[in-house]
Write a protein that holds these residues in place. Sequence first.
Motif, PDB file in Angstrom:
ATOM      1  N   LYS A 523       0.802  -1.218   0.000  1.00  0.00           N
ATOM      2  CA  LYS A 523       0.000   0.000   0.000  1.00  0.00           C
ATOM      3  C   LYS A 523       0.841   1.276   0.000  1.00  0.00           C
ATOM      4  O   LYS A 523       0.497   2.238  -0.704  1.00  0.00           O
ATOM      5  N   LYS A 527       0.299   4.138  -2.889  1.00  0.00           N
ATOM      6  CA  LYS A 527      -0.067   5.536  -2.612  1.00  0.00           C
ATOM      7  C   LYS A 527       0.954   6.496  -3.220  1.00  0.00           C
ATOM      8  O   LYS A 527       0.590   7.546  -3.750  1.00  0.00           O
ATOM      9  N   TYR A 560      -7.102   4.877  -6.922  1.00  0.00           N
ATOM     10  CA  TYR A 560      -6.573   6.122  -6.338  1.00  0.00           C
ATOM     11  C   TYR A 560      -7.531   6.743  -5.317  1.00  0.00           C
ATOM     12  O   TYR A 560      -7.098   7.113  -4.214  1.00  0.00           O
ATOM     13  N   LEU A 563      -7.266   4.595  -2.215  1.00  0.00           N
ATOM     14  CA  LEU A 563      -5.970   4.711  -1.546  1.00  0.00           C
ATOM     15  C   LEU A 563      -5.831   6.028  -0.787  1.00  0.00           C
ATOM     16  O   LEU A 563      -5.222   6.084   0.283  1.00  0.00           O
ATOM     17  N   LEU A 564      -6.405   7.099  -1.345  1.00  0.00           N
ATOM     18  CA  LEU A 564      -6.204   8.438  -0.790  1.00  0.00           C
ATOM     19  C   LEU A 564      -7.416   8.962  -0.027  1.00  0.00           C
ATOM     20  O   LEU A 564      -7.471  10.137   0.333  1.00  0.00           O
ATOM     21  N   ASP A 567      -7.526  11.668   2.994  1.00  0.00           N
ATOM     22  CA  ASP A 567      -6.367  12.562   2.937  1.00  0.00           C
ATOM     23  C   ASP A 567      -6.810  13.863   2.278  1.00  0.00           C
ATOM     24  O   ASP A 567      -6.987  13.936   1.059  1.00  0.00           O
ATOM     25  N   TRP A 570      -5.193  15.200  -0.983  1.00  0.00           N
ATOM     26  CA  TRP A 570      -5.210  14.433  -2.228  1.00  0.00           C
ATOM     27  C   TRP A 570      -6.582  13.879  -2.611  1.00  0.00           C
ATOM     28  O   TRP A 570      -6.819  13.519  -3.759  1.00  0.00           O
TER      29      TRP A 570
END
Length: 722
Positions: A523, A527, A560, A563-564, A567, A570
Amino acid sequence: MADQEFKGKIEQALDNSTLRGALGRFGEFYEKAREQVYEGYDFQALRDQVAEVKSYAASHLDEMLDQFERAATARGAKVFRAETGEDANRYISELALKHKVKSIVKSKSMASEEIHLNDALAAKGMDVQETDLGEWILQLCHQTPSHMVMPALHMTKEQVADVFTDHLGRINDPDIASLVKTARSELRSKFLEADMGISGANMAIAETGTLMVVTNEGNARLTATLPRIHVFLVGVEKMVPKFEDAGCILQTLPRNATAQAITSYVTMVTGPTPVYMPDGSVRDKELHIVLMDNGRRKMYADDKFKKTFQCIRCASCLNVCPAYQLVGGHVYGHIYTGGIGTILTAFLNEEKFAENPQNLCLQCGKCAEICPGRLDIPEMILELRTRFAQKKGLPFTQKFALDIVANRRLFHSLLRVASLAQKPLTKGQPVIRHLPMFLSGLTEKRSLPAIAPVPFRDIFKSIPQNIKDVKGTAAFYAGCLVDFVYPKIGEGVIAALNDKGYKVVFPEGQSCCGAPAVYMGDKPNAKKSAMLNIEALKAEGVDYVVSACPTCTHALKDSYPALLSGDPAWEERAAVLSRKALDFSKLLADLGGLPEGGDGLPLKVTYHDSCHLKRKMGVYREPRAHLSRTAGIELVEMYESDHCCGFAGSYSIKFPEISAPILEKKIKNIEATGADVVAVDCPGCLMQISGGLDQARSPIKVKHTAEILLEKRHRQKNQKLS
């Protein structure tokens, strides 16, 4: 990474021609039969109902259990809630001892296999007899089930005849009808003599306290009716709110499990049944219902795995799994097999037992496509893989390789060096047919493409884009293979989008999409790749981001944002990229496609569906339409066009012994079409299939749809100019 013992089991299974034959024949039969048996039914609507019913029961589990217990108790049953497998074994063993039970018959219970109930009862001196035909066969030859619905699927009638011969001491002919007759004869006395019957259930109806059992054999009813004590062992995930809710499950379970419209028996038990005593008197038998947790609540409490409660145990995920069809269930190493079995094993037994089997998943998505409970099994397996990687770390070689790939400048520099260093291996050809020493296995069943002498990122600078009326701008995300191996695909993408009035830009800061890291469970590097590409592509400033690789497109669109997520720096940028990212064939179709045209020269083309493009993005009609509108192309469909080619990224390196036979089957289907060219929309599939065809010395070529359109229409333009 799979250990050597596990790899040994795989090799042993692959060397078993009998096993391969049995699984292969069933796999081919199953898909055709399942398609036929769903004719006239809306499978998507049915699976929506199943998911709704099961998810409601799961989200109201305590309420369902309380309601079921009240209803069952009111009708004379005794209900026990077992938190663990040990609790269930203890309750059933003590019950049997209390009633001086000597002989037990069992039917339809994977849950009992899960907790090793037979061993627990045998340790108390009781004779436990399996009565499902497949389970009885396995009991005689001391094996565990290889399939959740058809436990002896891996055995032939000849092998079963030999087992019966050894057990009975008389010759048994390998005739299925005769073998079934023998089984009935041998087991009948067991039913009559049994003191206790133990059953599993497919559904537990909370509204009425009813247990519903779906079978093709009469043994389940004999188990439920003849012995003086009957015990149901049921996992708490089998709860269904109301009687009417069972309808959608009854319609999908047999169709998905064995491709039958309905099974031979649908048995419903609501309260104890009468027992007729030798003296002519009648009394109610004892009915005990053990509702077992044993890790199920923990599984539901995990957001990534809560949908497992929507599984109806049809095992259709096994029936269509390319890996399972080659190696069978015993390689998975525990009671539950296949993709869903790997997940169940991690929660219901021990997590360590799932560590090697989870690697068998190719991520082709075929199981998710047909699952009646709408489980995304590949995503769950990826989550398991990520957790294993976080806990134990990746092997040094994998981690080292992923670290390099995530370093754009280093990775690209190494690829440029490799394009020069490969010359002794390519021998002037665009392929590498043999690698030396310990790398030789990589080219055993397929050739590898040579790295392009000039990458696409360098070629792009010299491509003219003469557009009269610019309608917008598309950023081209090439990915590793288009950029450094197949640059002509990129030229095709630009030509087609230019024809539609779109200027194409190539952000040079782009690098690997991170899919290798995602699929290996790394991971942090995934990222890192996501952030690098989001920054490079700057989706906010273009109309579209186009990719010619479905795996890359899936990363941009789906991986994506996941994964983000959370955050703030992002998350929104990932969402913008996700909205604008489209695969080439999809974008071209959305823009209206290319007009009828082409050079008119005859070319017979067959199409191979990329797993990611068809199953993750639902794109399969679009590329066929582009090809069909190109003059001269005759499009012929291949058998099993949407079956995986066996590439699956690093899978073909980790498990070449599984990847190779999957590829061989794909090549046979290609050759049967008589096509000149195989069209693909995935560079990975292109690499795998073209490598296999090259090793087979086949004249059939493999080309990306964008490349075919470029050649056929570019040639047409040249003809007009001349």
